[in-house]
Design an enzyme around this catalytic site. Structure first.
Site, PDB file in Angstrom:
ATOM      1  N   LEU A  54     -15.882 -33.419   2.202  1.00  0.00           N
ATOM      2  CA  LEU A  54     -14.861 -32.614   1.524  1.00  0.00           C
ATOM      3  C   LEU A  54     -13.491 -33.279   1.520  1.00  0.00           C
ATOM      4  O   LEU A  54     -12.895 -33.495   0.481  1.00  0.00           O
ATOM      5  CB  LEU A  54     -14.779 -31.221   2.159  1.00  0.00           C
ATOM      6  CG  LEU A  54     -13.806 -30.264   1.490  1.00  0.00           C
ATOM      7  CD1 LEU A  54     -14.166 -30.054   0.018  1.00  0.00           C
ATOM      8  CD2 LEU A  54     -13.776 -28.940   2.203  1.00  0.00           C
ATOM      9  N   TYR A  55     -12.963 -33.644   2.682  1.00  0.00           N
ATOM     10  CA  TYR A  55     -11.631 -34.249   2.735  1.00  0.00           C
ATOM     11  C   TYR A  55     -11.663 -35.729   2.375  1.00  0.00           C
ATOM     12  O   TYR A  55     -10.653 -36.293   1.985  1.00  0.00           O
ATOM     13  CB  TYR A  55     -11.017 -34.150   4.132  1.00  0.00           C
ATOM     14  CG  TYR A  55     -10.876 -32.798   4.741  1.00  0.00           C
ATOM     15  CD1 TYR A  55     -11.072 -31.625   4.029  1.00  0.00           C
ATOM     16  CD2 TYR A  55     -10.539 -32.678   6.073  1.00  0.00           C
ATOM     17  CE1 TYR A  55     -10.946 -30.390   4.629  1.00  0.00           C
ATOM     18  CE2 TYR A  55     -10.395 -31.460   6.691  1.00  0.00           C
ATOM     19  CZ  TYR A  55     -10.604 -30.312   5.965  1.00  0.00           C
ATOM     20  OH  TYR A  55     -10.469 -29.107   6.576  1.00  0.00           O
ATOM     21  N   GLN A  56     -12.812 -36.359   2.578  1.00  0.00           N
ATOM     22  CA  GLN A  56     -12.957 -37.805   2.354  1.00  0.00           C
ATOM     23  C   GLN A  56     -11.906 -38.577   3.151  1.00  0.00           C
ATOM     24  O   GLN A  56     -11.283 -39.505   2.653  1.00  0.00           O
ATOM     25  CB  GLN A  56     -12.855 -38.134   0.870  1.00  0.00           C
ATOM     26  CG  GLN A  56     -13.899 -37.439   0.026  1.00  0.00           C
ATOM     27  CD  GLN A  56     -13.644 -37.575  -1.462  1.00  0.00           C
ATOM     28  OE1 GLN A  56     -12.824 -38.378  -1.900  1.00  0.00           O
ATOM     29  NE2 GLN A  56     -14.337 -36.786  -2.236  1.00  0.00           N
ATOM     30  N   SER A  57     -11.725 -38.180   4.411  1.00  0.00           N
ATOM     31  CA  SER A  57     -10.629 -38.735   5.194  1.00  0.00           C
ATOM     32  C   SER A  57     -11.053 -39.586   6.383  1.00  0.00           C
ATOM     33  O   SER A  57     -10.209 -40.209   7.010  1.00  0.00           O
ATOM     34  CB  SER A  57      -9.727 -37.602   5.696  1.00  0.00           C
ATOM     35  OG  SER A  57     -10.452 -36.693   6.512  1.00  0.00           O
ATOM     36  N   GLY A 112      -9.083 -37.278  -0.650  1.00  0.00           N
ATOM     37  CA  GLY A 112      -9.227 -38.728  -0.544  1.00  0.00           C
ATOM     38  C   GLY A 112      -7.940 -39.489  -0.819  1.00  0.00           C
ATOM     39  O   GLY A 112      -7.967 -40.696  -0.960  1.00  0.00           O
TER      40      GLY A 112
END
Length: 106
Positions: free
Chosen positions: A55-58, A29
């Site tokens: 998971l990546y918070q992207s 993130g």
């Protein structure tokens, strides 16, 4: 820089870059790191980005970076890009898939 290899999609004439730029950053993130990386890779002609809502918070950060890239004229349209993402395990149920997809597309 040489061209990025592409592969044809099904029976259409459309192609997708064979290499996608991953958007995971530690700590997950880390939005400023992700934004800067996307802008730099767009300058290098990357057009395929890989995201993950949980998971990546992207995903949101990628959207913000794309908006900035449009303002900077690094790209002319969102249609130039391919964004892939992942369905989280807890969303892999018939009553949750559509909502998770809608959130990703925002």
């Amino acid at each position: 820089m040489g061209s990025i290899l592409e592969v044809r999609l099904g029976s259409t004439n459309a192609t997708i870059p064979i290499v996608g730029f991953g958007t995971a950053a530690w700590p997950f993130g880390a939005s400023e790191t992700i934004k800067e990386s996307i802008l730099n890779t767009l300058k290098l002609r990357y057009r395929h980005f890989d995201a993950a809502a949980v998971l990546y918070q992207s995903e949101q950060t990628i959207g913000e970076a794309i908006a900035h890239a449009l303002q900077l004229s690094l790209i002319q349209s969102r249609t130039e890009l391919f964004i892939t993402s992942k369905l989280w395990c807890s969303d892999a149920h018939s009553d949750r898939v559509l909502l998770a997809l809608q959130n990703t597309l925002q």
